[in-house]
Design an enzyme around this catalytic site. Structure first.
Site, PDB file in Angstrom:
ATOM      1  N   SER A 144      21.457  42.458  42.769  1.00 16.89           N
ATOM      2  CA  SER A 144      20.262  41.778  43.285  1.00 16.89           C
ATOM      3  C   SER A 144      19.529  42.781  44.174  1.00 16.89           C
ATOM      4  CB  SER A 144      20.694  40.569  44.121  1.00 16.89           C
ATOM      5  OG  SER A 144      19.625  40.084  44.908  1.00 16.89           O
ATOM      6  N   TYR A 157      25.968  35.923  50.141  1.00 12.93           N
ATOM      7  CA  TYR A 157      25.342  36.456  48.932  1.00 12.93           C
ATOM      8  C   TYR A 157      24.986  37.933  49.127  1.00 12.93           C
ATOM      9  CZ  TYR A 157      22.124  36.457  44.890  1.00 12.93           C
ATOM     10  OH  TYR A 157      21.492  36.723  43.701  1.00 12.93           O
TER      11      TYR A 157
END
Ligand code: NAD
Length: 252
Positions: A144, A157
């Site tokens: 990401s 995350y």
């Protein structure tokens, strides 16, 4: 030159391939010639399988809950049993839990690390052993832009995605000499269930959109080129790279 990008006769395993970015990647690989094992928690990957069939390729649905590493050896074995081999692993399945860091629940922390990091590691290790033995293979981890940035209200995350980038490089260093490529794709802000909450918040949606130089959020098919590149011979000398596909987000 386009032959470099063909995946005919190859077999891919894509986790979380039933929807979202994983579905986009599974379809891209099939359209480039690969047969695909589509892993999902529900085992319902009908939409992906029918699109793979439309591309003239074989697809099989495998069911696994990747919050535990228990099913992982079985996924590799089932792929080889049903599709004959394994050339490409895409670690795409992932979850996100949002809360301020001071209130972040331990169970949410663990849940995100279990799926986004532990399962990725275990799948890499299991597939890596097989790929080293066959002296070729392509592993693509879906990281990401939060492998580079901290984000807001997503500490687990961001930690997991930074770790996925580190793991990608660590494995590349060990496995490159065996003809196994380990790389990652770092998507920016993409329209999937993962970002539904952000898109439901008009203020956050506008703030994010304004920062994307491309002037739009990404969609699953925006990852097709990066996935085919990293899965194909075109990337044979690319090792430990984190390929950002973010509409220019990180360049700002
Ligand atoms: P999504 O919610 O649409 O899809 C997530 C996928 O992961 C689903 O297929 C789901 O079944 C699977 N999954 C989740 N938990 C699982 C479990 N316990 N066992 C098995 N499968 C499980 O979201 P998405 O945006 O398509 O996310 C795919 C990947 O892309 C994730 O790793 C995510 O972190 C990453 N990503 C997404 C964005 C974005 O903006 N959407 C940005 C960067 C990275």
């Amino acid at each position: 030159m386009l032959e470099l990008f063909r995946l005919d006769g190859q077999v891919a395993l894509v986790t979380g391939g039933d929807k979202g970015l994983g579905q986009g990647i599974a379809l891209a690989l099939a359209r480039a010639g690969a047969d695909v094992a589509v892993v999902s928690r529900s085992g319902n990957a009908v939409a992906t399988l029918s699109a793979i069939a439309s591309a003239g390729r074989r697809g099989v649905a495998l069911t696994a809950d990747l919050s535990s590493t228990a099913p992982i050896e079985g996924l590799i074995n089932d792929t080889v049993a049903q599709l004959g081999r394994l050339d490409i692993l895409v670690n795409n399945a992932g979850i996100i839990r949002r809360a301020p860091a001071t209130e972040y629940d331990w169970n949410d922390w663990r849940a995100v690390l279990d799926v986004n990091l532990d399962a990725v590691w275990a799948l890499c290790q299991s597939a890596g052993r097989l790929m080293i033995a066959q002296r070729r293979g392509k592993i693509i981890n879906v990281a990401s832009v939060l492998a580079f940035q901290g984000g807001l209200r997503v500490p687990a995350y961001a930690a997991a995605k930074h770790a996925v980038a580190g793991l990608t490089k660590a494995l590349a260093n060990e496995w490159a000499r065996f003809g196994v490529n380990v790389n990652a794709i770092a998507p920016g802000y993409m329209v999937t269930d993962n970002t539904q909450a952000l898109r439901d918040d008009p203020e956050r949606y506008r703030q994010i959109l304004e920062r994307i130089p491309a002037g739009r959020w990404g969609v699953p098919k925006d990852l097709a080129g990066a996935a085919i590149f990293l899965a194909s011979s075109a990337s044979d000398y690319v090792h430990g790279h984190v390929l950002v596909v973010d509409g220019g987000w990180l360049a700002r």
